[in-house]
Design a protein around this motif. Structure first.
Motif, PDB file in Angstrom:
ATOM      1  N   ASP A   1      12.960   1.866 -14.000  1.00 53.62           N
ATOM      2  CA  ASP A   1      12.014   2.865 -14.046  1.00 53.62           C
ATOM      3  C   ASP A   1      12.748   4.288 -14.032  1.00 53.62           C
ATOM      4  OD1 ASP A   1      12.459   2.422 -11.538  1.00 53.62           O
ATOM      5  OD2 ASP A   1      10.259   2.878 -10.868  1.00 53.62           O
ATOM      6  N   ALA A   2      13.991   4.276 -13.408  1.00 52.83           N
ATOM      7  CA  ALA A   2      14.590   5.317 -13.495  1.00 52.83           C
ATOM      8  C   ALA A   2      15.204   6.061 -14.481  1.00 52.83           C
ATOM      9  CB  ALA A   2      15.851   5.348 -12.265  1.00 52.83           C
ATOM     10  N   PHE A   3      15.101   5.119 -15.642  1.00 53.14           N
ATOM     11  CA  PHE A   3      15.791   5.798 -16.753  1.00 53.14           C
ATOM     12  C   PHE A   3      14.512   5.662 -18.001  1.00 53.14           C
ATOM     13  CE2 PHE A   3      19.239   4.068 -14.727  1.00 53.14           C
ATOM     14  CZ  PHE A   3      20.107   5.158 -14.860  1.00 53.14           C
ATOM     15  N   PRO A   4      14.560   6.630 -18.866  1.00 50.55           N
ATOM     16  CA  PRO A   4      13.698   6.543 -19.965  1.00 50.55           C
ATOM     17  C   PRO A   4      14.001   5.148 -20.899  1.00 50.55           C
ATOM     18  CG  PRO A   4      15.004   8.607 -20.242  1.00 50.55           C
ATOM     19  CD  PRO A   4      15.565   7.800 -19.056  1.00 50.55           C
TER      20      PRO A   4
ATOM     21  N   MET B   4      21.405  22.547 -11.286  1.00 47.59           N
ATOM     22  CA  MET B   4      22.248  21.832 -10.751  1.00 47.59           C
ATOM     23  C   MET B   4      22.810  22.736  -9.467  1.00 47.59           C
ATOM     24  SD  MET B   4      24.694  19.664 -13.313  1.00 47.59           S
ATOM     25  CE  MET B   4      25.601  18.871 -12.156  1.00 47.59           C
ATOM     26  N   GLY B   5      22.959  22.282  -8.315  1.00 47.52           N
ATOM     27  CA  GLY B   5      23.364  23.211  -6.984  1.00 47.52           C
ATOM     28  C   GLY B   5      24.744  22.819  -6.554  1.00 47.52           C
ATOM     29  N   TYR B   6      24.664  22.268  -5.125  1.00 47.44           N
ATOM     30  CA  TYR B   6      25.925  21.849  -4.850  1.00 47.44           C
ATOM     31  C   TYR B   6      26.199  20.409  -4.365  1.00 47.44           C
ATOM     32  CZ  TYR B   6      26.997  27.134  -4.489  1.00 47.44           C
ATOM     33  OH  TYR B   6      26.960  28.226  -5.127  1.00 47.44           O
ATOM     34  N   ALA B   7      25.114  19.622  -4.765  1.00 42.92           N
ATOM     35  CA  ALA B   7      24.958  18.223  -4.384  1.00 42.92           C
ATOM     36  C   ALA B   7      24.091  17.601  -5.442  1.00 42.92           C
ATOM     37  CB  ALA B   7      24.578  17.939  -3.134  1.00 42.92           C
ATOM     38  N   GLY B   8      24.422  16.237  -5.733  1.00 40.78           N
ATOM     39  CA  GLY B   8      23.483  15.410  -6.676  1.00 40.78           C
ATOM     40  C   GLY B   8      23.980  15.650  -8.152  1.00 40.78           C
ATOM     41  N   GLY B   9      23.205  14.804  -9.018  1.00 43.50           N
ATOM     42  CA  GLY B   9      23.662  15.094 -10.698  1.00 43.50           C
ATOM     43  C   GLY B   9      22.595  14.376 -11.426  1.00 43.50           C
ATOM     44  N   LEU B  10      23.008  14.238 -12.683  1.00 41.27           N
ATOM     45  CA  LEU B  10      22.157  13.403 -13.623  1.00 41.27           C
ATOM     46  C   LEU B  10      23.098  12.343 -14.117  1.00 41.27           C
ATOM     47  CD1 LEU B  10      21.364  16.926 -15.431  1.00 41.27           C
ATOM     48  CD2 LEU B  10      19.759  15.534 -14.106  1.00 41.27           C
ATOM     49  N   THR B  11      22.193  11.463 -14.611  1.00 40.28           N
ATOM     50  CA  THR B  11      22.771  10.158 -15.353  1.00 40.28           C
ATOM     51  C   THR B  11      21.862   9.630 -16.516  1.00 40.28           C
ATOM     52  OG1 THR B  11      23.758   9.419 -13.190  1.00 40.28           O
ATOM     53  CG2 THR B  11      23.639   7.961 -14.820  1.00 40.28           C
ATOM     54  N   TRP B  12      22.565   9.673 -17.616  1.00 38.53           N
ATOM     55  CA  TRP B  12      22.080   8.913 -18.834  1.00 38.53           C
ATOM     56  C   TRP B  12      22.333   7.694 -19.151  1.00 38.53           C
ATOM     57  CZ3 TRP B  12      23.528  14.017 -18.405  1.00 38.53           C
ATOM     58  CH2 TRP B  12      22.663  15.151 -18.395  1.00 38.53           C
ATOM     59  N   LEU B  13      21.575   6.858 -19.683  1.00 40.21           N
ATOM     60  CA  LEU B  13      22.089   5.558 -20.502  1.00 40.21           C
ATOM     61  C   LEU B  13      22.058   5.831 -21.824  1.00 40.21           C
ATOM     62  CD1 LEU B  13      19.955   2.714 -18.528  1.00 40.21           C
ATOM     63  CD2 LEU B  13      22.577   3.662 -18.141  1.00 40.21           C
TER      64      LEU B  13
ATOM     65  N   VAL C 253      25.453  -0.447 -23.572  1.00 45.24           N
ATOM     66  CA  VAL C 253      24.901   0.561 -23.129  1.00 45.24           C
ATOM     67  C   VAL C 253      25.872   1.286 -22.052  1.00 45.24           C
ATOM     68  CG1 VAL C 253      22.937   1.520 -21.357  1.00 45.24           C
ATOM     69  CG2 VAL C 253      22.658  -0.463 -23.173  1.00 45.24           C
ATOM     70  N   ASN C 254      25.862   2.519 -22.535  1.00 43.81           N
ATOM     71  CA  ASN C 254      26.967   3.305 -21.473  1.00 43.81           C
ATOM     72  C   ASN C 254      26.319   4.108 -20.593  1.00 43.81           C
ATOM     73  OD1 ASN C 254      29.676   3.490 -23.426  1.00 43.81           O
ATOM     74  ND2 ASN C 254      28.099   2.841 -24.544  1.00 43.81           N
ATOM     75  N   THR C 255      26.950   4.555 -19.366  1.00 46.50           N
ATOM     76  CA  THR C 255      26.314   5.485 -18.538  1.00 46.50           C
ATOM     77  C   THR C 255      27.308   6.915 -18.692  1.00 46.50           C
ATOM     78  OG1 THR C 255      27.912   4.871 -16.679  1.00 46.50           O
ATOM     79  CG2 THR C 255      25.537   4.101 -16.717  1.00 46.50           C
ATOM     80  N   ILE C 256      26.558   7.920 -18.971  1.00 48.16           N
ATOM     81  CA  ILE C 256      27.011   9.147 -18.855  1.00 48.16           C
ATOM     82  C   ILE C 256      26.356   9.997 -17.837  1.00 48.16           C
ATOM     83  CG2 ILE C 256      27.177  11.388 -20.041  1.00 48.16           C
ATOM     84  CD1 ILE C 256      27.400   9.888 -22.503  1.00 48.16           C
ATOM     85  N   ALA C 257      27.237  10.515 -16.698  1.00 53.15           N
ATOM     86  CA  ALA C 257      26.736  11.274 -15.735  1.00 53.15           C
ATOM     87  C   ALA C 257      27.376  12.508 -15.755  1.00 53.15           C
ATOM     88  CB  ALA C 257      27.093  10.406 -14.473  1.00 53.15           C
ATOM     89  N   LEU C 258      26.741  13.647 -14.962  1.00 54.04           N
ATOM     90  CA  LEU C 258      27.193  14.734 -14.771  1.00 54.04           C
ATOM     91  C   LEU C 258      26.763  15.191 -13.535  1.00 54.04           C
ATOM     92  CD1 LEU C 258      28.627  17.355 -16.274  1.00 54.04           C
ATOM     93  CD2 LEU C 258      26.381  18.275 -16.681  1.00 54.04           C
ATOM     94  N   ASN C 259      27.790  15.011 -12.554  1.00 56.75           N
ATOM     95  CA  ASN C 259      27.709  15.485 -10.879  1.00 56.75           C
ATOM     96  C   ASN C 259      28.158  16.904 -10.611  1.00 56.75           C
ATOM     97  OD1 ASN C 259      26.516  12.712 -10.868  1.00 56.75           O
ATOM     98  ND2 ASN C 259      28.321  12.298  -9.897  1.00 56.75           N
ATOM     99  N   THR C 260      27.530  17.581  -9.502  1.00 56.95           N
ATOM    100  CA  THR C 260      27.975  18.826  -9.261  1.00 56.95           C
ATOM    101  C   THR C 260      29.218  19.074  -8.687  1.00 56.95           C
ATOM    102  OG1 THR C 260      26.748  18.277  -7.113  1.00 56.95           O
ATOM    103  CG2 THR C 260      25.407  19.550  -8.821  1.00 56.95           C
ATOM    104  N   GLY C 261      29.977  19.897  -8.927  1.00 53.36           N
ATOM    105  CA  GLY C 261      31.162  20.240  -8.538  1.00 53.36           C
ATOM    106  C   GLY C 261      31.101  21.541  -7.512  1.00 53.36           C
TER     107      GLY C 261
END
Length: 495
Positions: free
Chosen positions: A16-19, A60-69, A125-133
């Protein structure tokens, strides 16, 4: 079929964390938009915005990120296009594809902009993530477009001296292809392959000094045969020896910093900057000692940042080498031309042209017998625009030394007017996460230069090629060569 690694990821995070639409095994659709607010979120906030594609974006701030399938029905290369805003300036974030990380740079943009990141998706299925730097950006969505990038090598030509043999090293951006053979004149040339960790699917190819020594003298065309039937061309000039050139320019790999040695027509020496203290002591001074250079006739500091002045204003160099004359950004006014041991140097930017150390940095034009070298220093786009307006006839160059390691802003029109055959770039792997290099130069300026110089234009990042040596006799008589082992390189006929 989804492989076990992705099943484990789904069990760990929860379906349920993903569409649910993202679990389709169809190929990514170029019209499919993966909204940021529909991705799996980690410590990020959702903001409404009528200008965003789905009516909202993630900040996006200074922590965390986004992940897509992201599904793919076959393995292939795609442009992952991120729609973003970065109103606070250039920001570096972490792009992760199937667990493999790399840094990417988002250029300043007050409004919505896009950044295309080439990446290889695997079947399934691939994971693409964008994490804060570092720094804040707004992320709207991403889309994926299939592409067929062409492999390329760096450098595309070199010089080899039989009496001073060395290993030859090329960096290959493969994009899924492999070099099966290297052929010269119908003969196979042995080579080895090693990893290059800073770009996706890039490797080093090394031809040993022993193998290179068997290549006949003269101008040779080495053909790199790829596994799909295509080939790449590497031009190699093989000579027994050569006499010293009238002007020699040596740009060693000093990491993130700058240092260039000039052997002038009179055989006197000019050192421009000395890198950070570690590079000064570990690269620049050993280079001088290996080549019996015990005195520096001229020493120039472009500005007082530690990656240029060794962190001590150049005092270590001045004390050790008994410098004859010292210059910095206050020595000469902008526009001043001086004759230095047979070369003409014109100041394009100096202390009174800026408001901080970088914008005050020395930029100069050096001319010898029709050959032109332009040193960018650490100037920014604003300085380049002024130089182009104030000195329009002095912009063109045969060799351009990249301003601010291509980390800061660049003016595309200025770089196109410069029209260099070679761009020297002293930089570390962080340059791959700078939009000035990846987007502005490689994406926009370099294709223009290749088109308008009959494909002759070449950028030589020190992290890829090591030390670059340019030997000059005149406008139509100059060559360049690379030395991968910067810390031990012995450059023949330097003095």
């Amino acid at each position: 079929m989804i492989d076990s690694a992705f099943l484990f990821l789904l069990l760990l995070t929860g379906l349920d964390a993903f569409p649910q639409a993202a679990l389709s095994t169809d190929a990514p659709d170029r019209n499919r938009v993966y909204e940021a607010e529909e991705a799996r979120k980690d410590r990020l906030e959702e903001w409404p915005d009528s200008t965003a594609s789905g009516g909202a974006f993630m900040r996006m701030g200074y922590a965390g990120g986004l992940t897509w399938l992201v599904p793919a029905d076959s393995t292939g290369w795609f442009e992952c296009v991120v729609r973003y805003r970065s109103p606070e300036g250039e920001k570096e974030q972490t792009f992760i594809r199937n667990g493999v990380e790399r840094k990417i740079g988002f250029g300043w943009s007050a409004g919505w902009n896009t950044l295309a990141v080439p990446t290889c998706l695997q079947k399934g299925v691939n994971t693409i993530a964008l994490n804060t730097g570092w720094g804040k950006i707004d992320v709207d969505c991403l889309t994926l477009n299939p592409v067929r990038p062409e492999p390329f090598i760096t450098p595309r030509r070199d010089v080899f001296y039989r009496r001073s043999p060395r290993d030859l090293r090329l960096k290959l951006n493969r994009f899924g292809k492999k070099v099966e053979r290297i052929v010269c004149g119908g003969r196979d040339i042995p080579f080895s392959t090693s990893g290059y960790p800073f770009e996706e699917d890039a490797v080093f190819l090394t031809i040993s000094s022993r193998s290179a020594s068997k290549i006949p003298e003269g101008k040779q065309a080495l053909s790199l045969k790829l596994d799909d039937g295509d080939s790449l061309r590497f031009g190699l000039s093989v000579a027994g020896r050569r006499k010293p050139s009238r002007l020699t320019i040596v740009a060693p790999d000093v990491g993130h910093g700058s240092s260039v040695l000039f052997i002038l027509p009179s055989k006197k020496t000019l050192l421009v900057d000395c890198g950070k203290a570690g590079a000064r002591d570990g690269v620049v001074i050993p280079l001088l000692e290996r080549h019996s250079i015990r005195k520096l006739d001229y020493f120039m500091i472009t500005h007082y940042h530690e990656d240029h002045d060794g962190g001590d204003g150049g005092k270590t160099i001045m004390k050790k080498y008994g410098v004859g004359e010292f210059f910095d950004y206050k020595t000469f006014a902008t526009g001043r031309t001086i004759d230095l041991e047979g070369v003409k140097i014109k100041i394009l930017n100096g202390f009174w042209d800026g408001t901080d150390e970088n914008t005050r940095s020395l930029s100069f034009r050096l001319e010898y017998n029709g050959f032109i070298y332009v040193h960018g220093g650490d100037v920014y786009a604003e300085n380049q625009r002024r130089i182009m307006n104030q000195f329009p006839g002095d912009v063109r160059a045969d060799v351009y030394f990249a301003n601010h390691h291509f980390h800061g802003s660049v003016d595309g029109d200025y770089l196109r007017e410069t029209m260099p055959s070679v761009v020297l770039l002293q930089a570390q792997e962080a340059v791959y996460a700078r939009s000035a290099y990846m987007v502005d130069f490689r994406g926009k300026v370099e294709p223009f230069l290749r088109e308008h110089t009959n494909g002759m234009a070449e950028v030589l990042p020190s992290i890829e090629v090591g030390t670059v040596v340019i030997r000059v006799n005149g406008r139509n008589d100059w060559t360049y060569e690379t030395y991968a082992d910067t810390k031990n390189a012995v450059i023949p006929y330097l003095k």
